[in-house]
Scaffold this active site. Structure first.
Site, PDB file in Angstrom:
ATOM      1  N   ARG A  82       3.874  -1.666   0.972  1.00  0.00           N
ATOM      2  CA  ARG A  82       4.384  -1.603   2.257  1.00  0.00           C
ATOM      3  C   ARG A  82       4.256  -3.071   2.716  1.00  0.00           C
ATOM      4  O   ARG A  82       3.316  -3.664   2.380  1.00  0.00           O
ATOM      5  CB  ARG A  82       3.160  -0.995   3.107  1.00  0.00           C
ATOM      6  CG  ARG A  82       3.623  -0.460   4.408  1.00  0.00           C
ATOM      7  CD  ARG A  82       2.814   0.590   4.907  1.00  0.00           C
ATOM      8  NE  ARG A  82       1.508   0.550   5.109  1.00  0.00           N
ATOM      9  CZ  ARG A  82       0.940   1.182   6.174  1.00  0.00           C
ATOM     10  NH1 ARG A  82       1.590   1.945   7.042  1.00  0.00           N
ATOM     11  NH2 ARG A  82      -0.424   0.935   6.351  1.00  0.00           N
ATOM     12  N   THR A 130       6.717  -5.444   8.289  1.00  0.00           N
ATOM     13  CA  THR A 130       7.861  -4.622   8.818  1.00  0.00           C
ATOM     14  C   THR A 130       7.334  -2.739   8.662  1.00  0.00           C
ATOM     15  O   THR A 130       8.068  -2.257   9.246  1.00  0.00           O
ATOM     16  CB  THR A 130       9.390  -4.636   7.925  1.00  0.00           C
ATOM     17  OG1 THR A 130       8.834  -4.179   6.736  1.00  0.00           O
ATOM     18  CG2 THR A 130       9.687  -5.917   8.021  1.00  0.00           C
ATOM     19  N   ASP A 148      -8.129   2.466   4.281  1.00  0.00           N
ATOM     20  CA  ASP A 148      -7.077   2.387   3.261  1.00  0.00           C
ATOM     21  C   ASP A 148      -7.555   2.909   2.131  1.00  0.00           C
ATOM     22  O   ASP A 148      -8.327   2.371   1.417  1.00  0.00           O
ATOM     23  CB  ASP A 148      -7.033   0.873   2.700  1.00  0.00           C
ATOM     24  CG  ASP A 148      -5.705   0.601   1.913  1.00  0.00           C
ATOM     25  OD1 ASP A 148      -4.740  -0.213   2.342  1.00  0.00           O
ATOM     26  OD2 ASP A 148      -5.755   1.015   0.662  1.00  0.00           O
ATOM     27  N   ASP A 160      -7.835   0.837  -1.422  1.00  0.00           N
ATOM     28  CA  ASP A 160      -8.832   0.157  -1.340  1.00  0.00           C
ATOM     29  C   ASP A 160     -10.078   1.237  -1.546  1.00  0.00           C
ATOM     30  O   ASP A 160     -10.828   0.505  -2.245  1.00  0.00           O
ATOM     31  CB  ASP A 160      -8.960  -0.663  -0.106  1.00  0.00           C
ATOM     32  CG  ASP A 160      -8.074  -1.762   0.028  1.00  0.00           C
ATOM     33  OD1 ASP A 160      -7.552  -2.069  -0.977  1.00  0.00           O
ATOM     34  OD2 ASP A 160      -7.895  -2.483   0.899  1.00  0.00           O
TER      35      ASP A 160
HETATM   36  N1  URA Z   1      -2.386   4.131   3.950  1.00  0.00           N
HETATM   37  C1  URA Z   1      -3.571   4.227   3.743  1.00  0.00           C
HETATM   38  O1  URA Z   1      -4.162   3.933   2.833  1.00  0.00           O
HETATM   39  N2  URA Z   1      -4.331   4.507   4.979  1.00  0.00           N
HETATM   40  C2  URA Z   1      -3.740   4.636   6.109  1.00  0.00           C
HETATM   41  O2  URA Z   1      -4.568   4.965   7.051  1.00  0.00           O
HETATM   42  C3  URA Z   1      -2.383   4.783   6.290  1.00  0.00           C
HETATM   43  C4  URA Z   1      -1.574   4.379   5.114  1.00  0.00           C
END
Ligand code: URA
Length: 210
Positions: free
Chosen positions: A105, A109, A201, A204
């Protein structure tokens, strides 16, 4: 599968999800819970797989016993977080064929950028289940499904852990033929595209990166 959105409200799924959301849950426990939930979600997403029968012999007599029909199904993981759902699903469906879509991502953007794409042959003849834990903006999942439709996939389902209303809406607009199975529909996205309340995330948290 008729419904565009299925929320799996099973108590085990909801309990495990709460543990995953908690910020103090360790990487090891997070990964283990994701593996367990993926199998419970897989149960739902494969509920209507076509069946046939095969003549077998039990120790006592012959019978026509139910078995899965058709080609082996395909699992397509959206890297890297999709792999957290993939591992558990492969334990349940070890003969599945596996594809990967590498999308990251762009933080400015929020649009997906492709860096890897490899999927099994004959997707047109397989149920294809695309997996990614977080359906946030929907940009990555829409792009991944665009790519596999370009490889003839027609019978597609999307399986995630958490969905935001924005992502569900985007998927519904772009791919109304693709049912979504999730453990929860959260409130909204924040300005950085993270799901609220969410779990942070997912990549992560499962790999211990920041
Ligand atoms: N990707 C993630 O890992 N967490 C989110 O909250 C949104 C996208």
């Amino acid at each position: 599968m008729k419904d565009h959105l299925t929320i799996v409200r099973h108590p085990l799924v909801q309990h495990k999800l709460t543990l995953m959301r908690q910020k103090d849950t360790s990487t090891a426990v997070f990964r283990q819970l994701l593996r367990e939930i993926s199998q419970l979600l897989a149960y739902e997403v494969t509920r209507e797989l076509p069946m046939t029968t095969r003549a077998i012999e039990t120790p006592l007599q012959e019978m026509d016993a139910p078995v899965l029909a058709g080609r082996k199904l395909a699992l397509v993981s959206i890297l890297r977080a999709g792999n957290g759902l993939l591992d558990g699903m492969l334990e349940l469906i070890p003969s599945a064929r596996v594809g990967f879509v590498g999308l990251y991502r762009d933080e400015a953007t929020l649009k997906p950028v492709q860096y890897y794409f490899k999927v099994p042959e004959m997707l047109g003849q397989r149920l294809t289940i695309v997996v990614d834990p977080m359906l946030a903006t929907g940009n990555s999942s829409v792009a991944a499904i665009d790519l596999i439709k370009g490889k003839d996939a027609r019978d597609i389902r999307f399986m995630c852990l958490l969905a935001a209303p924005e992502g569900v809406e985007r998927m519904h607009q772009a791919h109304p033929d693709v049912p979504i199975v999730t453990a929860a529909l959260d409130e909204r996205l924040n300005e950085k595209g993270y799901i609220l309340p969410g779990l942070g995330d997912a990549g992560d948290r499962m790999f211990g990166t920041k």
